[in-house]
Every structure is written in structure tokens, then in C-alpha cells.
Design a protein around this motif. Structure first.
Motif, PDB file in Angstrom:
ATOM      1  N   THR A 177       0.770  -1.251   0.031  1.00  0.00           N
ATOM      2  CA  THR A 177       0.071  -0.141   0.100  1.00  0.00           C
ATOM      3  C   THR A 177       0.994   1.203   0.008  1.00  0.00           C
ATOM      4  OG1 THR A 177      -0.252  -0.078   2.415  1.00  0.00           O
ATOM      5  CG2 THR A 177      -2.005  -1.053   1.216  1.00  0.00           C
ATOM      6  N   THR A 332      -5.541   1.063   4.544  1.00  0.00           N
ATOM      7  CA  THR A 332      -5.740  -0.086   3.546  1.00  0.00           C
ATOM      8  C   THR A 332      -4.819  -1.223   4.019  1.00  0.00           C
ATOM      9  OG1 THR A 332      -6.010   1.576   1.868  1.00  0.00           O
ATOM     10  CG2 THR A 332      -5.600  -0.982   1.273  1.00  0.00           C
ATOM     11  N   GLN A 482      -8.487  -1.304  -3.804  1.00  0.00           N
ATOM     12  CA  GLN A 482      -7.097  -1.601  -3.514  1.00  0.00           C
ATOM     13  C   GLN A 482      -7.344  -3.196  -2.569  1.00  0.00           C
ATOM     14  OE1 GLN A 482      -5.324   1.775  -1.590  1.00  0.00           O
ATOM     15  NE2 GLN A 482      -3.987   1.594  -3.517  1.00  0.00           N
TER      16      GLN A 482
END
Length: 527
Positions: A177, A332, A482
Motif C-alpha cells: 500500500t 488499507t 485496493q
């Protein structure tokens, strides 16, 4: 005022003395001592602060007044009552800005969107929304997410599978990420997602800054400011982290300005639509001194920046890029780590996700090693529900706070005033039977699926992982995109087994990571 500061320091010392002579743990509600009141109880349980919030709020119908050191303005109302959350974040939003105390605690974020209020916040949000919602940025997001999984994540998982080695998959997700966020927000790939596992000073600096910010929430302000003045403890770490963050981002800004000065054509830039390029190309400027000249705001102490190469004209670019990179990397990767752990320890959920992934594969295509595109993933209801359920139990940002401009009475009947904070524990909120039912502690993706087989909407003031009201997270769809691309690739192509005896517990920071990482073994499912 100076005398008051010294008094706070003395009281803090008394607090630690009481803490040293008191029992290290307690059951039920914290005891209120003379002068230092409930602070010793908080400090004695700071190592498991999230569980403590859950226990205390469960005993007090979801709202509890924490009484801090006398004269230190540390009183704080903690609540998970959805009616209170809705009142503060939506119904009476204008009375609960981030405020100067928030900006003081989170000073490393500068004048970026997370710290800003009033017109500055509105302007920044308007620009960021337009850029993030742009079709070209969406195409760039999809391409970046897939490329990083295919060319970065998969080769590393293959390597560890072949070598039969234990790996920390939380570290791997952080690298994934971080690389993706750098590409999306600056246009540059730092390349830390590789088999070399290079040292990444920026990531370490972010972790250090976040831990220091957490401690600023639990000790008197005068104490952590004294540490900053003496350059010791957590504040020494914050100082070093701040310099590193400025150094890295100023380098990216300089590189981008030099690149754009070459007058690249639109065709040359078509593949990438990073936000730094967009800000500069659109002559993105909010008045650099708007926050300072606004009488309701106070300027930041710029002392830490004096020893960096950050140029004054680049300060706002630095602040916004830093805000976005921290949000993109931390939330994330945290979400992915807790999700994979939950799935790996709940075989029935893993089976259902794999069945849903299999249903997206064309009948003529053999079931084998593959990646899934965003169109396929957008139709997967169970996968989406499982991610929401993971975020409910383990929200990447486990708490947040506000402070009222004017005295107010919350729907629960509790009174708040400008010299106190109001804190939401998102971690505790996901564990309240009064909100989620008697099975609130169960990992149950089905609670997010309606009888018609569609995603069930839950009010944002009940499911607060992406905030609520006017400050609802702009990057929600970016995060889901994502997470789905990475999660589907791992679950479909590998078996992931948590190492026996590995201790899984939350860290103590403003981002909910696993304290000891997530040590796993991975095995290929397909030859």
C-alpha cells in the motif's frame, strides 16, 4: 499561564507516583483519585486501551465521562452511542470542528485536509473530491492496483511458498500500500515491495509519528510539550520522524516540478494521473496563510521544519500529499491484515469467498491461478460483506475525537463544553451488543447481506470505519478497490496459515495494526 504549565507538570509527576504505588490493573470502572483523578487508571491500562474502552463503555450504556488531571483540561466524554455520533458528526456538525487542540496534537500533518476546518477544509475537500472522482484517476487506480499485485505481491508470495519460509504478511501489505499510495499521489514508485525488502525510512517515520500522537492523547499537554522542548522520549522520535517525512516529500515535489517544467504533452501524461501532478497542473493553491490569518485558527509551531529543505511555497503541497499518503498506506494495509487473519481463522468464510470467486470465472476457462479484474470484483457481494465485517471489528482508525465550540447537550443527556474532548471508540463500537446484537463479537459477513442477496446498507453513524457526515472519507472506493484486488489474489491463489502460537493483539497507536505483525506460511493452491 506559565505558572499553570508548571502546575500541570507537578500534577503529572504526582500522577505517576500514584500509578507506581497503585495496583496495575482493575476490574470495572476506573477509580478517581484526588487531584490526578482517573489518569493513573488510564496509564495502567494503556497497553490494552482498546479493550479497556470496550469494557468501560459496555458497563455505562455506551457513554462514560473520563475525569483527567485537575486543572489540566483533560476531561473527556467517551461514547459509542449512535445517536450521539450522529448528533456530533452530522446534525450539529458546525459545533464540533477539529479545533485547535486536534491541530496541536496532529501538528505533523500541517494544514492538510485532516487538520483543516471552515473554508480551508471546504476548498481542499472540493478539489480532492474532483480529482479522486475523475475517470482518468480511476483508470490509474485500477492499473496501479493490479500491477502492484501482479508484479510485486505475487512474486514475493511465490518465493516464500517455494522456500517454505515464515513471513510477516502485515509488513508485506504495508509495503504494497505504500508503493501504491506513492504512485497514486506522487507518480513515483519507491519500489519497497520487492524480495530485497529494502529499509524504508518513510514507513518507520510514519509509525513513530503515529505512536507519539497516541501518547499525546493520554498524558497532560504540558508534559508532552516539555518532552518536545527537552527533545526526549516520544517527542524525540516525533522530531526525527518529522524531518524524515519532510525530506522524502520535498524530494518528490522537487522531482515533479522538474518533470513538469519539461512541458510534457497530455499524451505523455495519459498513463498517469497522480494527484501531485494534478495539483500542480491545475495551479492548485489555497491561500498559504489562510489558516494563520483566520482568527479562529492558530498557526503551527514551525520549529521542526527549520532544519529541513522544505521550501515555503511547497508547504501546502507537502501537507496534502502527506495526509493522503498516510491515509492510503495505513488504513488499507491495516484493513487487509486483519481481514486476512479473520478469513484464515474462519474456514467457512474462506470457502464461501472462494466459491464466489470461482463463480466469476468463465465456464470455458479452467479453474487455475489467476487475478480478478475490478469489474468482476465489484459484483462480489460476499467478499464485500466480509471486508465490511472485518472493518467493523478492527477499524483501521480505532478512535477519533472532537471538541465543541459551544456548550451542548447530547441525545444521551450528557453535557459537553469547549474545555473537554468527545471521543468515539470505533473499536468498542463494533463490539456493542446494543448496536450489533448478541453476536457482535462473531465474524459474520452474512450480517451485511440482505434477503435479496444484495449489500445491506448500515448507517455511517453505526458503522464508522469511513467516518460520517460532511467529513465522510473521500477515499472509501479507492480503499475497497485496493483491498479487493489484493484479497482476491491471495485467497484464490494461496493457502495462508497463521504460525502456531503467534500472538495476535492490537498495537498502541492511532492506527490499528497488529503489535507483533502477522506471521504466516503460504502455500500455492495451483501448480
Amino acid at each position: 499561564m506559565a505558572h499553570l504549565g508548571y502546575l500541570e507538570i507537578i500534577l503529572a509527576a504526582v500522577c505517576f507516583l500514584v500509578l507506581w504505588t497503585s495496583k496495575p490493573a482493575y476490574k470495572g470502572l476506573p477509580w478517581s483519585w484526588p487531584v490526578v483523578r482517573m489518569l493513573p487508571g488510564l496509564l495502567s491500562r494503556v497497553g490494552r486501551i482498546h479493550e479497556t474502552c470496550t469494557e468501560v463503555l459496555g458497563l455505562t450504556d455506551g457513554t462514560f465521562l473520563f475525569k483527567g488531571v485537575w486543572f489540566a483540561n483533560m476531561d473527556m466524554l467517551a461514547t459509542v452511542d449512535p445517536a450521539n455520533v450522529h448528533h456530533i458528526l452530522s446534525a450539529n456538525f458546525s459545533n464540533f470542528p477539529k479545533g485547535p487542540k486536534f491541530r496541536n496534537i496532529f501538528d505533523v500533518l500541517g494544514d492538510g485536509i485532516f487538520n483543516s476546518d471552515l473554508d480551508s477544509w471546504k476548498n481542499q475537500r472540493k478539489i480532492a473530491r474532483a480529482l479522486i472522482n475523475h475517470q482518468q484517476f480511476h483508470r490509474f487506480l485500477v492499473k496501479t492496483s493490479r500491477d502492484k499485485v501482479e508484479k510485486g505481491l505475487i512474486p514475493i508470495l511465490d518465493h516464500f511458498s517455494k522456500q517454505e519460509q515464515v513471513m510477516d504478511i502485515q509488513d508485506l501489505f504495508q509495503r504494497l500500500t505504500f508503493d501504491s499510495s506513492c504512485i497514486l499521489f506522487t507518480g513515483y514508485d519507491p519500489g519497497c515491495l520487492s524480495l530485497d525488502f529494502p529499509d524504508v525510512p518513510f514507513m518507520k517515520a510514519v509509525d513513530a509519528a503515529e505512536e507519539a500522537i497516541f501518547m499525546r492523547h493520554v498524558v497532560p499537554e504540558s508534559l508532552w510539550k516539555l518532552q518536545r522542548w527537552l527533545n526526549i522520549g516520544e517527542e524525540k522520535k516525533m522530531h526525527k520522524a518529522w524531518v524524515t517525512l519532510d525530506h522524502v516529500i520535498s524530494k518528490y515535489i522537487s522531482m515533479k516540478r522538474a518533470e513538469l517544467s519539461l512541458n510534457k504533452t497530455k499524451e505523455d501524461q495519459e498513463e498517469g494521473f497522480d494527484l501531485l501532478t494534478s495539483y500542480i497542473n491545475e495551479e492548485y493553491e489555497i491561500k498559504k496563510n489562510s489558516l494563520v490569518h483566520d482568527q479562529s485558527q492558530t498557526p503551527f509551531n514551525m520549529g521542526f521544519r527549520e532544519r529541513t529543505e522544505l521550501k515555503p511555497q511547497d508547504k501546502l503541497l507537502r501537507d496534502n500529499i502527506l495526509n493522503l499518503m498516510i491515509a492510503g498506506r495505513d488504513t488499507t494495509s491495516s484493513g487487509l491484515t486483519w481481514f486476512l487473519w479473520l478469513v484464515s481463522t474462519h474456514p467457512q468464510v474462506k470457502v464461501k469467498i472462494r466459491e464466489e470467486l470461482k463463480s466469476a470465472i468463465p465456464s470455458k476457462e479452467p479453474e487455475n491461478r489467476r487475478l480478478f479484474n475490478t469489474e468482476e470484483l465489484s459484483k462480489m457481494v460476499y467478499l464485500h460483506g466480509a471486508l465490511c465485517e472485518s472493518l467493523r471489528l478492527y477499524p483501521p482508525v480505532p478512535f477519533q475525537h472532537k471538541e465543541p465550540l459551544q456548550p451542548d447537550t447530547l441525545p444521551s443527556g450528557h453535557h459537553v463544553h469547549p474545555k473537554m474532548k468527545v471521543m468515539f471508540s470505533l473499536y468498542a463500537m463494533g463490539r456493542m451488543a446494543s448496536i450489533w446484537g448478541d453476536d457482535c463479537l462473531d465474524f459474520k459477513p452474512e450480517r451485511w447481506i440482505s434477503e435479496r442477496g444484495t449489500i445491506k446498507h448500515e448507517p455511517s453513524y453505526k458503522f464508522l470505519a469511513f467516518n460520517a457526515g460532511p467529513r465522510t472519507c473521500l477515499g472509501k472506493e479507492v480503499a475497497f478497490t485496493q483491498m479487493k484486488v489484493a484479497a482476491a489474489a491471495v485467497i484464490h491463489n494461496y493457502d495462508v496459515e497463521v504460525v502456531e502460537g503467534h500472538l495476535v493483539e492490537p498495537n498502541v497507536s492511532i492506527i490499528l495494526y497488529m503489535k507483533y505483525g502477522l506471521k504466516v506460511r503460504v502455500t500455492k493452491r495451483w501448480s
